[in-house]
Design a protein around this motif. Structure first.
Motif, mmCIF file in Angstrom:
data_model
loop_
_atom_site.group_PDB
_atom_site.id
_atom_site.type_symbol
_atom_site.label_atom_id
_atom_site.label_comp_id
_atom_site.label_asym_id
_atom_site.label_seq_id
_atom_site.Cartn_x
_atom_site.Cartn_y
_atom_site.Cartn_z
ATOM 1 N N VAL A 27 0.851 -1.188 0.000
ATOM 2 C CA VAL A 27 0.000 0.000 0.000
ATOM 3 C C VAL A 27 0.888 1.239 0.000
ATOM 4 C CG1 VAL A 27 -1.793 1.302 1.219
ATOM 5 C CG2 VAL A 27 -1.834 -1.208 1.261
ATOM 6 N N LEU A 28 0.598 2.163 -0.916
ATOM 7 C CA LEU A 28 1.313 3.438 -0.996
ATOM 8 C C LEU A 28 0.290 4.573 -0.996
ATOM 9 C CD1 LEU A 28 3.859 2.640 -3.872
ATOM 10 C CD2 LEU A 28 4.215 2.383 -1.409
ATOM 11 N N VAL A 29 0.598 5.640 -0.269
ATOM 12 C CA VAL A 29 -0.284 6.807 -0.212
ATOM 13 C C VAL A 29 0.574 8.058 -0.414
ATOM 14 C CG1 VAL A 29 -1.979 8.102 1.137
ATOM 15 C CG2 VAL A 29 -1.789 5.618 1.439
ATOM 16 N N ALA A 30 0.181 8.893 -1.346
ATOM 17 C CA ALA A 30 0.852 10.181 -1.563
ATOM 18 C C ALA A 30 -0.166 11.300 -1.407
ATOM 19 C CB ALA A 30 1.478 10.235 -2.950
ATOM 20 N N GLN A 31 0.286 12.421 -0.879
ATOM 21 C CA GLN A 31 -0.561 13.609 -0.789
ATOM 22 C C GLN A 31 0.248 14.833 -1.207
ATOM 23 O OE1 GLN A 31 -2.443 14.568 3.032
ATOM 24 N NE2 GLN A 31 -4.249 15.236 1.893
ATOM 25 N N ARG A 32 -0.346 15.610 -2.112
ATOM 26 C CA ARG A 32 0.321 16.792 -2.682
ATOM 27 C C ARG A 32 1.680 16.433 -3.276
ATOM 28 N NH1 ARG A 32 -1.716 18.251 2.295
ATOM 29 N NH2 ARG A 32 -3.643 19.468 2.179
ATOM 30 N N GLY A 33 1.747 15.227 -3.835
ATOM 31 C CA GLY A 33 2.969 14.798 -4.504
ATOM 32 C C GLY A 33 4.028 14.212 -3.600
ATOM 33 N N GLU A 34 3.772 14.146 -2.295
ATOM 34 C CA GLU A 34 4.743 13.593 -1.352
ATOM 35 C C GLU A 34 4.246 12.267 -0.805
ATOM 36 O OE1 GLU A 34 7.718 14.896 -0.666
ATOM 37 O OE2 GLU A 34 7.330 16.566 -2.045
ATOM 38 N N LEU A 35 5.125 11.268 -0.759
ATOM 39 C CA LEU A 35 4.769 9.967 -0.207
ATOM 40 C C LEU A 35 4.583 10.099 1.300
ATOM 41 C CD1 LEU A 35 4.479 6.962 -1.151
ATOM 42 C CD2 LEU A 35 6.826 6.640 -0.319
ATOM 43 N N ILE A 36 3.404 9.738 1.793
ATOM 44 C CA ILE A 36 3.137 9.848 3.234
ATOM 45 C C ILE A 36 2.957 8.476 3.893
ATOM 46 C CG2 ILE A 36 2.201 12.185 3.098
ATOM 47 C CD1 ILE A 36 -0.620 10.949 3.306
ATOM 48 N N TYR A 37 2.844 7.426 3.087
ATOM 49 C CA TYR A 37 2.807 6.075 3.642
ATOM 50 C C TYR A 37 3.291 5.082 2.596
ATOM 51 C CZ TYR A 37 1.424 1.553 5.368
ATOM 52 O OH TYR A 37 1.476 0.256 5.780
ATOM 53 N N ALA A 38 4.111 4.125 3.037
ATOM 54 C CA ALA A 38 4.537 3.020 2.181
ATOM 55 C C ALA A 38 4.721 1.803 3.066
ATOM 56 C CB ALA A 38 5.840 3.344 1.451
ATOM 57 N N GLY A 39 4.032 0.717 2.713
ATOM 58 C CA GLY A 39 4.153 -0.477 3.532
ATOM 59 C C GLY A 39 3.858 -1.747 2.768
ATOM 60 N N ALA A 40 4.629 -2.801 3.058
ATOM 61 C CA ALA A 40 4.391 -4.139 2.517
ATOM 62 C C ALA A 40 4.014 -5.047 3.671
ATOM 63 C CB ALA A 40 5.634 -4.657 1.804
ATOM 64 N N ASP A 347 -7.788 11.387 -5.536
ATOM 65 C CA ASP A 347 -8.797 12.380 -5.161
ATOM 66 C C ASP A 347 -8.212 13.745 -5.483
ATOM 67 O OD1 ASP A 347 -10.314 14.295 -3.761
ATOM 68 O OD2 ASP A 347 -10.797 12.884 -2.152
ATOM 69 N N PRO A 348 -8.723 14.438 -6.525
ATOM 70 C CA PRO A 348 -8.109 15.697 -6.944
ATOM 71 C C PRO A 348 -8.298 16.832 -5.942
ATOM 72 C CG PRO A 348 -10.142 15.326 -8.158
ATOM 73 C CD PRO A 348 -9.890 14.076 -7.356
ATOM 74 N N ILE A 349 -9.337 16.770 -5.118
ATOM 75 C CA ILE A 349 -9.583 17.825 -4.129
ATOM 76 C C ILE A 349 -8.645 17.663 -2.939
ATOM 77 C CG2 ILE A 349 -11.304 18.933 -2.667
ATOM 78 C CD1 ILE A 349 -11.835 19.168 -5.691
ATOM 79 N N ALA A 350 -8.574 16.456 -2.407
ATOM 80 C CA ALA A 350 -7.681 16.178 -1.284
ATOM 81 C C ALA A 350 -6.230 16.014 -1.730
ATOM 82 C CB ALA A 350 -8.135 14.915 -0.560
ATOM 83 N N GLN A 351 -6.006 15.966 -3.062
ATOM 84 C CA GLN A 351 -4.677 15.761 -3.649
ATOM 85 C C GLN A 351 -4.026 14.485 -3.125
ATOM 86 O OE1 GLN A 351 -2.255 19.422 -4.336
ATOM 87 N NE2 GLN A 351 -3.840 20.458 -3.144
ATOM 88 N N LEU A 352 -4.841 13.448 -3.071
ATOM 89 C CA LEU A 352 -4.409 12.134 -2.597
ATOM 90 C C LEU A 352 -4.289 11.166 -3.761
ATOM 91 C CD1 LEU A 352 -6.658 11.506 0.550
ATOM 92 C CD2 LEU A 352 -4.155 11.346 0.529
ATOM 93 N N SER A 353 -3.285 10.311 -3.708
ATOM 94 C CA SER A 353 -3.172 9.167 -4.610
ATOM 95 C C SER A 353 -2.920 7.935 -3.755
ATOM 96 C CB SER A 353 -2.025 9.350 -5.612
ATOM 97 O OG SER A 353 -2.302 10.397 -6.517
ATOM 98 N N VAL A 354 -3.698 6.894 -3.982
ATOM 99 C CA VAL A 354 -3.638 5.694 -3.154
ATOM 100 C C VAL A 354 -3.545 4.467 -4.057
ATOM 101 C CG1 VAL A 354 -4.804 4.302 -1.403
ATOM 102 C CG2 VAL A 354 -4.994 6.807 -1.342
ATOM 103 N N VAL A 355 -2.590 3.590 -3.777
ATOM 104 C CA VAL A 355 -2.410 2.336 -4.515
ATOM 105 C C VAL A 355 -2.396 1.199 -3.508
ATOM 106 C CG1 VAL A 355 -0.814 0.963 -5.923
ATOM 107 C CG2 VAL A 355 -1.131 3.398 -6.404
ATOM 108 N N ALA A 356 -3.252 0.213 -3.706
ATOM 109 C CA ALA A 356 -3.295 -0.968 -2.849
ATOM 110 C C ALA A 356 -3.294 -2.205 -3.737
ATOM 111 C CB ALA A 356 -4.533 -0.947 -1.957
ATOM 112 N N LEU A 357 -2.130 -2.855 -3.853
ATOM 113 C CA LEU A 357 -1.988 -4.063 -4.656
ATOM 114 C C LEU A 357 -1.913 -5.266 -3.714
ATOM 115 C CD1 LEU A 357 0.676 -2.988 -7.335
ATOM 116 C CD2 LEU A 357 -1.803 -2.593 -7.333
#
Length: 380
Positions: A27-40, A347-357
């Motif tokens: 799982v990876l989470v970025a907000q405003r272009g900065e990675l705020i969480y990364a975990g396997a 989410d373009p408003i919260a400027q979030l990008s979330v990937v869960a593989l």
């Protein structure tokens, strides 16, 4: 905030693994272009006790689609292709007919929005034309070429007048064949030139060259997920369709035809780069007006693409009514998944990008897991 986020996501992963819903995830989470969480979490291979790693590769299934959609949008920006071009302009042999015999024009925009009147075999009845013609969905083992499979598809009757109805389909495989003609090169080379190299993707392609780093594929079973095998057929959850045929070994076959809609292999960091590019354009790879165009609801929310409140843009479902959808995401959110067990959104408003593989079907795509990850991200 970051510590609380990490605790919430860790709790979701622990519960999902402990309950036997998934075997492993990244799982990876970025907000405003900065990675705020990364975990396997969990295992890439449970039987060999091989832990999941951040750079573990997954069979991407429909997470392949936004990669090829991005290539198409970049070509459209450079005026090599138009949304209103007819498919037959590039593939003269691809002129499927309606049941009444008419051969309507199918435009590029119809492929991008899955309104071309095409379908998937897994969504067709067992005695239907897709089965009789031997049309493949892009995840099976096969000696066919891409063109051979699409020529079979061109013989099947269209399900509806192009542009009239959303129908999730092989449209992106057709788009891949169109892009080959536009670029004058095979799809793997085209992907590298138009997407892989510009985005700096180092671990994504149409097959893996590192079998030891490929996560083992599992499917939900009792009392725990079971290892997938070639020829496995699994019935999709209610509302999604019929039986999907899996062939995990396809990811190791460099000779398998390149399925733009389902055939790629990659890792979570590369998917995050893709999702961030769709969200922000990432320094000119995609122009802001094109990114905005992709998240417009070209298919309205009445179609309920992912339930009430969701329409469809270019590359994924678009949130039109967050209240109706019962989600903390903001309107304009673009999201999709993959049948091997994946989910992504921005989410373009919260400027979030979330990937869960995950390596577990279908929980990682359409089970409780992606909902729990979403809610953990928003702090709910």
């Amino acid at each position: 905030m970051a510590q609380a986020l990490a605790q919430r996501i860790a709790a979701v992963n622990h519960q999902a693994i402990d309950e036997g819903r998934i075997v492993g995830s990244v799982v990876l989470v970025a907000q405003r272009g900065e990675l705020i969480y990364a975990g396997a979490s969990g295992y890439a291979d449970r039987e060999r006790r091989r832990p999941m790693r951040r750079d573990s590769q997954f069979r991407l299934s429909s997470v392949s689609k936004p990669y090829i959609t991005l290539a198409a949008m970049r070509m459209i920006e450079q005026q090599l292709l138009s949304l209103d071009d007819n498919v037959s302009q590039w593939l003269p042999w691809f002129t499927p007919a309606l049941p009444d015999g008419r051969r309507p024009a199918i435009a590029i925009r119809h492929l991008l929005t899955h309104t071309a009147g095409l379908d998937y075999r897994f969504n067709q009845p067992q005695d239907g034309s897709y089965q009789r013609l031997g049309i493949l969905d892009g995840m099976e083992q096969s000696s066919l070429t891409l063109e051979q499979n699409l020529r079979r598809l061109a013989q099947a009757p269209l399900q509806a007048e192009p542009g009239s109805v959303f129908g999730y389909s092989l449209a992106i495989d057709v788009l891949g064949a169109v892009l080959e003609q536009v670029a004058g090169m095979p799809l793997p080379q085209l992907f590298a030139q138009w997407v892989g190299q510009p985005l700096g993707l180092g671990n994504t392609g149409f097959y893996t060259s590192d079998a030891d780093n490929l996560a083992t594929a599992y499917y939900n079973s009792e009392p725990q997920p079971a290892v997938m095998y070639d020829g496995l057929r699994q019935t999709l959850p209610e509302g999604f369709g019929f039986e999907v045929e899996f062939a995990p070994s396809r990811a190791l076959d460099r000779h398998a035809y390149p399925s733009a809609g389902a055939g790629m292999v990659g890792d979570a960091d590369d998917v995050l780069r893709l999702v961030e590019t769709l969200r922000s354009g990432c320094e000119g790879i995609l122009q802001p007006h094109t990114a905005a165009l992709m998240r417009q609801p070209h298919v309205g929310a009445q179609a309920e693409i992912q339930g009430p409140g969701w329409g469809f843009g270019f590359g994924g479902a678009v949130l039109v009514d967050a209240e109706l959808a019962l989600t903390p995401q903001n309107n304009g959110t673009l999201q999709w998944g993959g049948v091997y067990g994946h989910n992504w959104f921005y989410d373009p408003i919260a400027q979030l990008s979330v990937v869960a593989l995950t390596n577990t079907a279908f929980e990682g795509m359409s089970g409780l897991y992606p909902v729990q990850i979403r809610d953990a991200v928003y702090g709910e």
